[in-house]
Design an enzyme around this catalytic site. Structure first.
Site, short mmCIF file in Angstrom:
data_model
loop_
_atom_site.label_atom_id
_atom_site.label_comp_id
_atom_site.label_asym_id
_atom_site.label_seq_id
_atom_site.Cartn_x
_atom_site.Cartn_y
_atom_site.Cartn_z
N GLU A 126 0.80 -1.23 0.00
CA GLU A 126 0.00 0.00 0.00
C GLU A 126 0.84 1.28 0.00
O GLU A 126 0.55 2.20 0.77
CB GLU A 126 -0.92 0.02 1.23
CG GLU A 126 -1.90 -1.12 1.26
CD GLU A 126 -2.74 -1.14 2.52
OE1 GLU A 126 -3.95 -1.35 2.40
OE2 GLU A 126 -2.18 -0.97 3.62
C1 NGO Z 1 -3.92 -4.59 4.91
C2 NGO Z 1 -2.93 -3.49 5.23
C3 NGO Z 1 -2.69 -3.34 6.72
C4 NGO Z 1 -4.01 -3.33 7.48
C5 NGO Z 1 -4.77 -4.60 7.18
C6 NGO Z 1 -6.10 -4.63 7.89
C7 NGO Z 1 -1.85 -5.27 4.37
C8 NGO Z 1 -0.80 -6.16 3.86
N1 NGO Z 1 -1.74 -3.97 4.54
O1 NGO Z 1 -3.05 -5.73 4.79
O2 NGO Z 1 -1.97 -2.15 6.95
O3 NGO Z 1 -3.75 -3.28 8.87
O4 NGO Z 1 -4.99 -4.75 5.79
O5 NGO Z 1 -6.84 -5.77 7.64
#
Ligand code: NGO
Length: 503
Positions: free
Chosen positions: A315
């Site tokens: 992300e």
């Molecule tokens: C995503 C995000 C995390 C969040 C999570 C919550 C990934 C790999 N990045 O998973 O920062 O905490 O969802 O479910």
């Protein structure tokens, strides 16, 4: 109808993960107060494993079982742990357990196999074996032979200690519970926008400032390097490898708030206590950024006996894609310069992955590109294994962006059929993450993790052909009393007819 007080008949039918092969011979072995654990080729390590088993058996039995060295088979009535004569085909974690009315013999090629086999011994005894106070016997086990080894080398759980901080005793309890189900990797998510959780001596403000916040504005916290080494050693004694993650270039607000010079505009942002994602980025153009990363990875690598460093990479929505690629390729080189293998969330598939980098699948198809480049994949599909997802819409804790994950949903999928282009050979294993935006206490952790984690452990360990929801559901019901004895605050899912604790 009054609840019967008789203990369930001993059998091999309630094991999780389900062993590769089971052959019951229909009699019983009874552990009595004259039993000891005899350890052959009694190295310090082997004796430690014997002591670990004794420590699990003594509180509930009230016996004084000792782990003693031996050369050769002991007299009847004892438990015999041996590394001699075992078939190396069972691999590093495989074991063979033979129980006769006279003796329990656990044989493994490597110490890790003995340790996994000990978890099977525990599950073959009545649930009350996991009590901390003396319980009435008899301590009967069914007889027969079990031959067992894992399907996947990597069977992990992830704990996010960044959104909320969890103490060393909490993490140790998490490790103990993982060990019961033969898991072998603990991934610690040590940094995120809301907190930086480990001391880096060359950049002390990371922990001092970056560690002082948490989601919702709590006090946060961090591990000193001694705390961290203590966790690593505790896990190692349970044949669990700690995999540290420092997330970058996004998910870095806590670091950016700790050092103004890490920001492109030289201004440190405020600490962040919300739960949005995708707004922060390290400054890709600054050379200092890479000095920072090199320092952090160097200290982390020195604290990490295992071969892996996880660098996040997910992300990075505040980083341009070309900048992301330049950045990640440099980070990969830094990790390798410190003689570690880089792991990243599947977004890292966008760069040229160098052998032996590993990608962790969570919610896109990018892992396929990583597999196409020859990288191994850890399977953590969010809609199946994210333990921060609610069980159903009525669950108070947790998120639901990837859907609700009931106990059956968590169990009924196969890693090799999950993502086209990512086949069994490309898959290193399975890992279930617990993100902690809504999770604040150990009680909360236990509620979200149990009873889903035993299912993930079985997916990682047991042959695909032997898995069946109805059969698993019955076995899991027998783990209710075990989890109760371990004082685990598990979710009494209505999908399971929980067995009553009968003594
Ligand atoms: C995503 C995000 C995390 C969040 C999570 C919550 C990934 C790999 N990045 O998973 O920062 O905490 O969802 O479910």
């Amino acid at each position: 109808m009054p609840i019967t007080k008789t203990a369930p008949t001993p059998s091999f039918n309630n094991l999780i993960p389900r062993p590769v092969s089971i052959d019951e011979s229909g009699q019983i072995f009874i552990l009595t107060n004259t039993a000891n654990i005899y350890v052959e080729s009694a190295t310090t390590e082997m004796l430690e494993i014997g002591r670990y088993l004794a420590d699990r058996l003594n509180p509930a039995t009230g016996f004084d079982i000792q782990a003693l060295p031996t050369s050769g088979r002991p007299m009847s009535g004892n438990i015999f742990l041996t590394a001699t004569g075992n078939n190396i085909d069972l691999g590093n974690e495989g074991y063979e357990l033979t129980i006769t009315p006279d003796q329990v013999t656990l044989c493994a090629h490597r110490p890790a196999g003995l340790f996994r086999g000990i978890q099977t011994i525990r599950q073959l005894l009545p649930a009350s074996i996991d009590s901390q106070e003396p319980q009435p016997g008899p301590w009967a086990m069914a007889t027969g032979t079990i031959r067992d080894y894992p399907r996947f080398a990597w069977r992990g759980a992830m704990l996010d200690v960044a959104r909320h901080f969890f103490t060393v005793p909490d993490v140790k309890r998490f490790i103990d519970l993982m060990a019961c189900y033969k898991l072998n990797h603990l991934h610690l998510h040590l940094s995120d926008d809301q907190g930086w959780r480990i001391t880096i001596k060359s950049w002390p403000n990371l922990a001092i400032i970056g560690g002082s916040s948490a989601v919702g504005g709590g006090p946060g916290g961090y591990y000193t390097q001694e705390d961290y080494a203590d966790i690593v050693a505790y896990a190692q004694d349970r044949y669990i490898m700690v995999v540290p993650e420092i997330d970058m270039p996004g998910h870095t607000n806590a670091a950016l708030a700790s050092y103004a010079e890490l920001n492109c505009d030289e201004f440190a942002p405020a600490l962040y206590t919300g739960i949005e994602v995708g707004f922060s980025s390290l400054c890709i153009e600054k050379e200092l950024t890479y000095k920072f990363i090199d320092d952090v990875i160097m200290e982390l690598a020195a604290l990490t006996p295992g071969p892996y460093i996880h660098i996040g990479g997910d992300e990075a929505l505040a980083t341009q894609i070309t900048a992301y690629k330049t950045f990640m390729e440099r980070v990969q080189a830094i990790v390798q310069a410190h003689h570690k293998q880089m792991i990243g969330w599947e977004e890292i598939a966008q760069i040229n992955l160098l052998n032996p980098s590993i990608a962790q699948h969570w919610c896109s198809e990018l892992a396929r590109n990583a597999a196409g480049q020859g990288a191994r994949i850890i399977m953590s599909p969010a809609s199946k294994v994210y333990m921060d997802m609610k069980y159903d819409p009525s669950t108070v804790l947790g998120l639901s962006w990837a859907g609700c994950i009931g106990v059956q949903d968590a169990y009924s999928w196969d890693p090799a059929l999950q993502l086209e282009g990512v086949s069994e050979e490309a898959i290193l294993g399975v890992e279930a993450p617990l993100w902690t935006e809504t999770i604040q206490t150990m009680q909360d952790i236990e509620f979200m993790v149990f009873p889903r984690l035993p299912g993930y452990a079985e997916i990682g360990w047991s042959p695909a052909t032997s898995r069946d929801w109805q059969d698993y559901r019955t076995r899991l019901s027998a783990h209710g009393p075990r989890l109760t004895r371990l004082r685990v605050n598990f979710y009494r899912s209505p999908e399971i007819d929980w067995e009553v604790d009968r003594r």
